[in-house]
Design a protein around this motif. Structure first.
Motif, PDB file in Angstrom:
ATOM      1  N   PHE A 104      -2.014   1.011   8.603  1.00 51.95           N
ATOM      2  CA  PHE A 104      -3.754   1.088   8.889  1.00 51.95           C
ATOM      3  C   PHE A 104      -4.573   0.283   7.320  1.00 51.95           C
ATOM      4  CE2 PHE A 104      -1.654   5.028  10.911  1.00 51.95           C
ATOM      5  CZ  PHE A 104      -2.388   4.335  12.402  1.00 51.95           C
ATOM      6  N   ALA A 105      -4.789  -0.481   7.447  1.00 49.03           N
ATOM      7  CA  ALA A 105      -5.737  -1.419   6.521  1.00 49.03           C
ATOM      8  C   ALA A 105      -6.979  -0.581   6.185  1.00 49.03           C
ATOM      9  CB  ALA A 105      -6.316  -2.478   6.969  1.00 49.03           C
ATOM     10  N   GLY A 106      -6.885  -0.273   4.246  1.00 45.94           N
ATOM     11  CA  GLY A 106      -7.613   0.325   3.948  1.00 45.94           C
ATOM     12  C   GLY A 106      -7.411   1.728   3.882  1.00 45.94           C
ATOM     13  N   LEU A 107      -6.298   2.647   4.262  1.00 49.79           N
ATOM     14  CA  LEU A 107      -6.024   4.271   4.485  1.00 49.79           C
ATOM     15  C   LEU A 107      -5.697   4.493   2.677  1.00 49.79           C
ATOM     16  CD1 LEU A 107      -5.051   6.713   5.864  1.00 49.79           C
ATOM     17  CD2 LEU A 107      -2.953   6.100   5.705  1.00 49.79           C
ATOM     18  N   GLU A 108      -5.773   4.737   1.994  1.00 49.90           N
ATOM     19  CA  GLU A 108      -5.331   5.698   1.057  1.00 49.90           C
ATOM     20  C   GLU A 108      -4.539   6.526   0.703  1.00 49.90           C
ATOM     21  OE1 GLU A 108      -7.896   5.718  -2.208  1.00 49.90           O
ATOM     22  OE2 GLU A 108      -9.729   4.585  -1.216  1.00 49.90           O
ATOM     23  N   THR A 109      -3.046   6.858   0.460  1.00 47.96           N
ATOM     24  CA  THR A 109      -2.124   7.937   0.211  1.00 47.96           C
ATOM     25  C   THR A 109      -2.202   8.796  -0.782  1.00 47.96           C
ATOM     26  OG1 THR A 109      -0.858   6.947   0.868  1.00 47.96           O
ATOM     27  CG2 THR A 109      -1.477   7.414   2.573  1.00 47.96           C
ATOM     28  N   LYS A 110      -1.866  10.307  -0.798  1.00 48.33           N
ATOM     29  CA  LYS A 110      -1.194  10.870  -2.459  1.00 48.33           C
ATOM     30  C   LYS A 110      -0.422  11.204  -1.831  1.00 48.33           C
ATOM     31  CE  LYS A 110      -6.180  10.731  -4.513  1.00 48.33           C
ATOM     32  NZ  LYS A 110      -5.432   9.420  -5.843  1.00 48.33           N
ATOM     33  N   VAL A 111       0.611  11.450  -2.820  1.00 50.55           N
ATOM     34  CA  VAL A 111       1.751  12.657  -2.569  1.00 50.55           C
ATOM     35  C   VAL A 111       1.942  13.480  -3.556  1.00 50.55           C
ATOM     36  CG1 VAL A 111       3.077  10.597  -1.044  1.00 50.55           C
ATOM     37  CG2 VAL A 111       3.387  11.024  -2.900  1.00 50.55           C
ATOM     38  N   LEU A 112       2.568  14.294  -2.993  1.00 51.65           N
ATOM     39  CA  LEU A 112       3.252  15.404  -3.894  1.00 51.65           C
ATOM     40  C   LEU A 112       4.309  16.023  -3.583  1.00 51.65           C
ATOM     41  CD1 LEU A 112       2.460  17.400  -6.279  1.00 51.65           C
ATOM     42  CD2 LEU A 112       1.051  18.711  -5.011  1.00 51.65           C
ATOM     43  N   ALA A 122       3.694  25.761 -11.095  1.00 54.69           N
ATOM     44  CA  ALA A 122       3.364  24.494 -11.847  1.00 54.69           C
ATOM     45  C   ALA A 122       2.547  23.584 -10.613  1.00 54.69           C
ATOM     46  CB  ALA A 122       4.601  24.837 -12.357  1.00 54.69           C
ATOM     47  N   ASP A 123       4.136  23.912  -8.919  1.00 49.93           N
ATOM     48  CA  ASP A 123       3.869  22.288  -7.778  1.00 49.93           C
ATOM     49  C   ASP A 123       2.243  23.109  -7.757  1.00 49.93           C
ATOM     50  OD1 ASP A 123       6.623  22.194  -8.035  1.00 49.93           O
ATOM     51  OD2 ASP A 123       7.317  23.840  -6.981  1.00 49.93           O
ATOM     52  N   TYR A 124       1.377  23.926  -7.846  1.00 49.92           N
ATOM     53  CA  TYR A 124       0.267  24.625  -7.235  1.00 49.92           C
ATOM     54  C   TYR A 124      -1.228  23.706  -8.534  1.00 49.92           C
ATOM     55  CZ  TYR A 124       2.100  27.301  -3.557  1.00 49.92           C
ATOM     56  OH  TYR A 124       2.478  27.303  -2.437  1.00 49.92           O
ATOM     57  N   ALA A 125      -0.388  23.532  -9.587  1.00 47.92           N
ATOM     58  CA  ALA A 125      -1.555  23.343 -10.826  1.00 47.92           C
ATOM     59  C   ALA A 125      -1.346  22.187 -10.397  1.00 47.92           C
ATOM     60  CB  ALA A 125      -0.672  23.319 -12.108  1.00 47.92           C
ATOM     61  N   ARG A 126      -0.294  21.059  -9.826  1.00 44.06           N
ATOM     62  CA  ARG A 126      -0.287  20.034 -10.285  1.00 44.06           C
ATOM     63  C   ARG A 126      -0.867  19.250  -8.621  1.00 44.06           C
ATOM     64  NH1 ARG A 126       4.994  16.763  -8.729  1.00 44.06           N
ATOM     65  NH2 ARG A 126       5.593  19.002  -7.861  1.00 44.06           N
ATOM     66  N   LEU A 127      -0.655  20.244  -7.857  1.00 46.18           N
ATOM     67  CA  LEU A 127      -1.460  20.126  -5.673  1.00 46.18           C
ATOM     68  C   LEU A 127      -3.024  20.132  -6.623  1.00 46.18           C
ATOM     69  CD1 LEU A 127      -2.103  19.724  -3.236  1.00 46.18           C
ATOM     70  CD2 LEU A 127      -1.902  22.440  -2.915  1.00 46.18           C
TER      71      LEU A 127
END
Length: 332
Positions: A104-112, A122-127
């Motif tokens: 999908f052109a132009g799509l941005e993603t972030k992963v956690l 600490a995980d929820y703080a990272r989120l």
């Protein structure tokens, strides 16, 4: 027969008319309910997802690396939503991120990557840090765990019991607390939480999972009433079995769809649950909806007959699973 006729004849006509009227009202209510079901499932379209943000708005999907979560991510990307993908295995998240951005052109993603069973602050703080400043319009609370095998509650391993409650309940609540304030401030958003027939109808031999999903049912409906004045929609999406790793069902059928048609229905029927007994709840897939309507309008949800049927079904599933394990052990 004559005595029965005589007894009926002795009832005042006004009383007979009253009972006839009540019967007619009951029949009419069932007909109207079924028409409502038919329109919702087969005719009407749900809320347009553009209500929750224009193209480029973000969606958060938990349990995103497999099954329904992966399909939710894929279909939301196709609709123009950027994605925050949250799940346990970083390699799977990165592979999905690259796949979707390429498709999908132009799509941005972030992963956690986070292990919800750890319940690590600490995980929820990272989120919280990851989503800071993002215009999040949709949250898909999909992460969940069931039992590895149908099992009596008293034989349930403590670790499995704790993981189910921690992942299904605590994880969902904490993610929502991180995401929902931004929606409330922007006066728009959708919080869609995956429910289950296992929580809708008490299910012996899956007691802990059943209880965790029932918890989400009531929490979601209560949260919906709280956030409605802020124009944030909260919906619990009910499903029967879908062909995923959690269900352990591999072959799709009329009653057990694959992830793609189920998610298509889930995203296309948001808000169309007016026929259901629980507010702010909808059953998007047509065969699941017909089953739910039939149960709600015959024996009722929570009736001992429905619980007994679930008990017998899960006992049979457990017996077959144990026999299969025994056969495999002999081969080794």
């Amino acid at each position: 027969m004559d005595s029965v006729s005589d007894a009926l004849a002795s009832i005042p006509q006004s009383v007979q008319l009253a009972f006839a009227g009540l019967g007619a009202l009951l029949v009419a209510s069932k007909i109207l309910s079924f028409l409502n079901l038919f329109l919702n499932v087969f005719v009407l379209s749900g809320t347009n997802l553009r209500k929750y943000g224009k193209k480029g708005t973000w969606a958060v999907v938990t349990g995103a690396s497999d099954g329904l979560g992966k399909e939710f991510a894929t279909q939301l990307a196709a609709k123009g939503f950027n994605l925050v993908l949250v799940s346990r295995t970083l390699s799977k998240l990165e592979a999905l991120s690259q796949e979707l951005e390429k498709k999908f052109a132009g799509l941005e993603t972030k992963v956690l990557d986070m292990d919800f069973s750890a319940d690590d602050d600490a995980d929820y703080a990272r989120l919280a840090k990851l989503i800071t400043g993002l215009d999040i319009g949709i949250l898909i609370n999909n992460v969940g765990q069931s039992h590895s095998i149908a099992v009596p509650f008293l034989l349930t391993e403590q670790k499995e019991l704790e993981n189910i409650v921690t992942i299904n309940c605590i994880g969902t609540l904490k993610v929502t607390q991180a995401v929902a304030p931004g929606m409330q401030a922007r006066k728009r958003g959708l919080i869609l939480t995956m429910g289950s027939f296992g929580g809708w109808m008490p299910t012996p031999y899956l007691a802990t999972y059943s209880g965790s999903k029932a918890f989400l049912q009531h929490w979601s409906s209560a949260l919906a009433a709280e956030l409605k004045p802020s124009n944030v929609d909260v919906q619990l999406c009910l499903s029967y079995l879908v062909t995923t790793a959690m269900s352990k069902v591999r072959r799709a059928s009329v009653m057990i769809p694959g992830p793609k048609p189920f998610v298509r229905a889930a995203l296309g029927k948001v808000g169309l649950g007016g026929w259901q007994s629980m507010a702010y709840t909808y059953t998007p897939f047509w065969s699941h909806a017909l089953m739910a309507w039939a149960v709600e309008n015959t024996i009722g949800v929570g009736h001992r007959l429905g619980i007994w049927v679930n008990l017998k079904m899960e006992m049979d599933i457990r017996d077959r699973a144990l026999k299969k394990a025994a056969r495999n052990a002999k081969k080794e």
